[in-house]
Motif scaffolding. Structure first.
Motif, PDB file in Angstrom:
ATOM      1  N   SER A   6       0.834  -1.202   0.000  1.00  0.00           N
ATOM      2  CA  SER A   6       0.000   0.000   0.000  1.00  0.00           C
ATOM      3  C   SER A   6       0.871   1.254   0.000  1.00  0.00           C
ATOM      4  N   PRO A   7       0.439   2.293  -0.711  1.00  0.00           N
ATOM      5  CA  PRO A   7       1.222   3.533  -0.697  1.00  0.00           C
ATOM      6  C   PRO A   7       1.202   4.180   0.685  1.00  0.00           C
ATOM      7  N   ARG A   8       2.291   4.820   1.039  1.00  0.00           N
ATOM      8  CA  ARG A   8       2.399   5.497   2.331  1.00  0.00           C
ATOM      9  C   ARG A   8       1.519   6.747   2.306  1.00  0.00           C
ATOM     10  N   PRO A   9       0.704   6.954   3.342  1.00  0.00           N
ATOM     11  CA  PRO A   9      -0.139   8.157   3.369  1.00  0.00           C
ATOM     12  C   PRO A   9       0.718   9.417   3.480  1.00  0.00           C
ATOM     13  N   ARG A  10       0.328  10.461   2.793  1.00  0.00           N
ATOM     14  CA  ARG A  10       1.087  11.712   2.776  1.00  0.00           C
ATOM     15  C   ARG A  10       0.621  12.708   3.833  1.00  0.00           C
ATOM     16  N   GLY A  11      -0.593  12.607   4.310  1.00  0.00           N
ATOM     17  CA  GLY A  11      -1.086  13.508   5.354  1.00  0.00           C
ATOM     18  C   GLY A  11      -0.567  13.033   6.698  1.00  0.00           C
TER      19      GLY A  11
END
Length: 66
Positions: A6-11
């Motif tokens: 899963s992509p790492r969350p940016r917020g």
């Protein structure tokens, strides 16, 4: 499904903290918050330096990737 894919969350949490209203906090709570944030800065800087050393070691072994 693999969670690592899963992509790492940016917020990130730091961005959320920066927008939080500080008015309700007492002086003691603010002092504790500052201590916690300073400890987090030390932790992040330690990780950054470790990651840089790991990258430098990889570049020394395999050459720089441009």
């Amino acid at each position: 499904m693999d969670d690592d894919a899963s992509p790492r969350p940016r917020g990130d949490a730091a961005s959320l903290l920066a927008t939080e209203d500080l008015v309700p906090y007492s002086q003691d709570e603010l002092k504790a918050r500052i201590a916690l944030l300073e400890a987090e800065i030390v932790r992040v800087e330690k990780h950054r330096l470790s990651a840089a050393a790991h990258r430098d070691a990889a570049e020394a072994l395999f050459g720089r990737k441009d």
